[in-house]
Design an enzyme around this catalytic site. Sequence first.
Site, PDB file in Angstrom:
ATOM      1  N   THR A   1      31.077 -37.784 -11.400  1.00  0.00           N
ATOM      2  CA  THR A   1      31.905 -38.377 -12.459  1.00  0.00           C
ATOM      3  C   THR A   1      32.378 -37.349 -13.477  1.00  0.00           C
ATOM      4  O   THR A   1      31.617 -36.465 -13.884  1.00  0.00           O
ATOM      5  CB  THR A   1      31.063 -39.458 -13.180  1.00  0.00           C
ATOM      6  OG1 THR A   1      30.646 -40.404 -12.208  1.00  0.00           O
ATOM      7  CG2 THR A   1      31.867 -40.156 -14.251  1.00  0.00           C
TER       8      THR A   1
ATOM      9  N   GLY B   1      23.101 -38.083 -14.773  1.00  0.00           N
ATOM     10  CA  GLY B   1      21.686 -38.391 -14.988  1.00  0.00           C
ATOM     11  C   GLY B   1      20.806 -37.231 -14.575  1.00  0.00           C
ATOM     12  O   GLY B   1      20.954 -36.697 -13.484  1.00  0.00           O
TER      13      GLY B   1
ATOM     14  N   GLU C   1      28.272 -46.052  -9.530  1.00  0.00           N
ATOM     15  CA  GLU C   1      28.360 -46.026  -8.060  1.00  0.00           C
ATOM     16  C   GLU C   1      29.369 -47.053  -7.551  1.00  0.00           C
ATOM     17  O   GLU C   1      29.096 -47.821  -6.634  1.00  0.00           O
ATOM     18  CB  GLU C   1      26.979 -46.259  -7.442  1.00  0.00           C
ATOM     19  CG  GLU C   1      26.049 -45.090  -7.749  1.00  0.00           C
ATOM     20  CD  GLU C   1      24.797 -45.102  -6.884  1.00  0.00           C
ATOM     21  OE1 GLU C   1      24.919 -45.344  -5.669  1.00  0.00           O
ATOM     22  OE2 GLU C   1      23.709 -44.848  -7.432  1.00  0.00           O
TER      23      GLU C   1
END
Lengths: 582, 582
Positions: free
Chosen positions: B138, B177, B410
């Site tokens: 992303t 993350g 996702e």
Amino acid sequence: MESLRDCKLPIDRIHSILEGGDANARHVLNIYQDLERDGILSSRFDEYDMSTEETRELTAVRIDRLTQYLETESFEDFFKRLNIVTVYDMSLGIRISINLGLFLNCIKGNGTDEQVQYWSYTREAESIKQVYGCFAMTELGHGSNVAGCETTATFDKETDQFIINTPHIGATKWWIGGAAHSATHSVCYARLLVEGKDYGVKIFVVPLRDSKHDLLPGISIGDIGSKMGRHGVDNGWIQYTNVKIPRHFMLQKWCKVDRQGNVKLPPLEQLSYISLLGGRVYMAIDSYRICARFVTIALRYASVRRQFGNTILDYPLHQKRLLPWLAITYAMAIGTQKLDQQLKGIYQGEDVIKRAKALFIDSASLKSTCTWLAADCIDQCRQACGGHGYSAYNGFGRAYDDWVVQCTWEGDNTVLSLSVAKSMKDRKPIDYKLELFSVDGVLKAVESLLSKIDSPVQISKLKCHYYLLSSFKEKLIPELEPLINVYGYFILETFPFIEYEIVEPKLQRSFNKEYTKELTKVRPLAIDYTDCFKQTDNLLNSAIGQYNLKVYENYFRVVKTQNPPHKTSPDYLPKFLGMLNR
Amino acid sequence: MESLRDCKLPIDRIHSILEGGDANARHVLNIYQDLERDGILSSRFDEYDMSTEETRELTAVRIDRLTQYLETESFEDFFKRLNIVTVYDMSLGIRISINLGLFLNCIKGNGTDEQVQYWSYTREAESIKQVYGCFAMTELGHGSNVAGCETTATFDKETDQFIINTPHIGATKWWIGGAAHSATHSVCYARLLVEGKDYGVKIFVVPLRDSKHDLLPGISIGDIGSKMGRHGVDNGWIQYTNVKIPRHFMLQKWCKVDRQGNVKLPPLEQLSYISLLGGRVYMAIDSYRICARFVTIALRYASVRRQFGNTILDYPLHQKRLLPWLAITYAMAIGTQKLDQQLKGIYQGEDVIKRAKALFIDSASLKSTCTWLAADCIDQCRQACGGHGYSAYNGFGRAYDDWVVQCTWEGDNTVLSLSVAKSMKDRKPIDYKLELFSVDGVLKAVESLLSKIDSPVQISKLKCHYYLLSSFKEKLIPELEPLINVYGYFILETFPFIEYEIVEPKLQRSFNKEYTKELTKVRPLAIDYTDCFKQTDNLLNSAIGQYNLKVYENYFRVVKTQNPPHKTSPDYLPKFLGMLNR
């Protein structure tokens, strides 16, 4: 604010319609400016990083700052200010509202003139001095059901006192805002017991803390602890163990107990609930402002964000996600003004009871429907911003977590819907067939559906939409026509008009197409419509929602400022590395 | 767990159906017991009071503890354990899933055998040693649109290296993350540029930190900061500034670049996305477990809570609020097992591409629909618990805030719905009229509606419900009939069957009545149906949801333990009192 962009709409005129006239609109803008310039009250991005303790401290400092305004402006103006600051600090808003709204209004609505004089002025509760009140109605085992309260107030004829007592855990006063640390007094809902007879639930002022702010004998209080949101509010639980209060601490406007223990019950018990209606009206108005905030943020972002080559707001699917909320927000702005007028006129002229009953129903319907809509609106706007909606700095998460309790407190929305439905139990079916889309047609269709449908929640929602749509129509100007039409199509799509044969299936399918077309008419004006709300960057407090539309620059700057990249190593890292290098 | 209450249902048999067979059911119970007994991994009420820093430390300690299991059990068993602990610690779940799921699966799905061997075993990523990976797909300006990535990977023929670069702010890797503090390596999605030509987005392993865990030259990383939820995850942003990596750090299973800079593109680009499908399947399964958790809590509370004289679950309105979620949860349990089988069988036999395409669509439809349903379920169950749903100690708030990002990451749910709808663009209308309620009838009605409706989101949802309802029917036993019927009525009520003339308006009105009756059949078994989930108090981690049904005692004890009432004076109090006594 930076130099204004061109607006294709008569921005001042529309803003005036949204705020209920030029004078109100100017007043609102003045408050926006006051708040933006005030170092303590203005919003900050670091609020999104604060711990509960820090948030509570900030709230206390802001209460202190706000009370200064209380000494220079009218009560009505002060509440307007409070409503507006609530858009970005809901904890602050409710903490003062509990004290000046619930606690003091309860005394004003249920106390004798002497009692009102005593608590408001002699004890200075009206200026938030000496006395700070909380509203001890809810019990652990009894939420919305006031009549089910189990706390007791037993008259002791010998000493001319009431003895307030919590008989068991389930009767513990629960969720009481302000109780954990702040409140000096409670208005306590308890069953009046005189010589063994239960007269039902009445209201008593019960002191909680002494002049050093220590708990009084018989008072047990604890913090309710961590919550989904409203971290700035010190909600507490209270147990009363045979606490003695003088007889005149019972609020005796409606129900009276004299020295001999003779009880005089009021002609209409419900009158004591009028004082609670103001809270419901304000929650409906709050719904408009919070929706305006998040619709503005999401539409600004959607007008800049590009995906697969286009600005996302150019996609019909995205228009369908966001633009109905814009239309609903306009309808709420206009409709809740009318509700506010109803509240302000409640004691003017004859027939107070009749007007109170109407307001009871209308406020129940609008409070429940608008607060639900606002929760959905915040959540849908968040999702429409994709991952960035999840960042605390864009405002959605905290607002949602702070907001949703509005759907539960001061009348659970579902329970309020039941009251609304109950008031309409003698309906006669009105037959109507919608043949062609028009606002009048939608209103008639809603009337017809309202006359036939069984679900209490649907009845309450339809009643609210009728109220909002008809209010919107009264104030309509040509520039707002696409919005009122979108709102009309939204209503048709949302409720089971086909099931009740008010709309033919084929006609609804053609409405779906017209709806899409109407949305494309709103699209080129979308940003202008949000600019008409005139909410400042200070109110929005959102990195991706700012007026200058420099979405990524603003957002990255806020993230870097709040999390300086030179701090790369948190305290817990050695534990993590120990594992990695095992 | 205390001694079990009588269950009117064949509890073990139903639990076995819910978990996909006796062996699986036993395995799940073993994991429940492991977790309950483990001092580090077991849930605690003080988690609800922790600051972000404390939550992150707890997460790190729990990662360490979980990795010990990695050395004693199969990868598949480990993931089952991870899925289950995710029910109450979503941050923990995703932190390991990013590393072992996204990062390592990406290498396995896109790397050559040598590359898989190197990273998984030589560098020990498979045991979470030395290497800890993050998934850098992303970008700030590009969410779900992988093909729109703007990070570049330029082949430098002279040195046989790739140069990874972030060209501008919008191309900053965002939300990554594990990046902020933990990750040593990233799999980076970047545009392959060879001699000026753009070959589209490929995948590169780019080291982030050295053996002392300091950032490598050219790597800029910061913490993304405060979020709506998932406070235990160190999401970060990454900027690459001309970072050099060896050519063989490009994952070259599908696309190859040789020493001379010759590029060989893969036959089917989509194959590289198979590795992402596992995540979607697990999110659908997670939806079942999280719904089971909150349906259990809300129904237990509703079976104890009394209002206006009755237990609230005895009110038809409350049955309508909660019992459909119970039915949906059962359908999800059974349907997502089937999806899991589809995933596990993907590489078995011929026609991988065909199966991959089917799984792509089914997983998109189930991931989006189930995660949305679960978000609604948590929220509706919270509201059904009234004010107590707002207490952190009952679990709803944190779970909602942690959960909802599942609807975005996702594959944003709306974007996934578009893929599903796109796969069905050559539909022929199937005419069908439902005359009488039956599960088969509902299935046919769904097929018919699916063949006619335009909305992509509705198409995707209907496809999921078809999948779940037909799977549920395959495993049906008589004791579950009321539940499958409720699920069927729910589907009929939710989608526009009348609008598309599959159901007559009058028939739908009679279905509404039958629906209410069916709910009253579920009512006496409601608690037993939730007991069949067999979720332990440890998993539920909710004061009002515990097995012993002592709602108020449990709740009051937790509140008092977490907030000892002898601490009555917070640090900020002097400021508040200064105001009050001014």
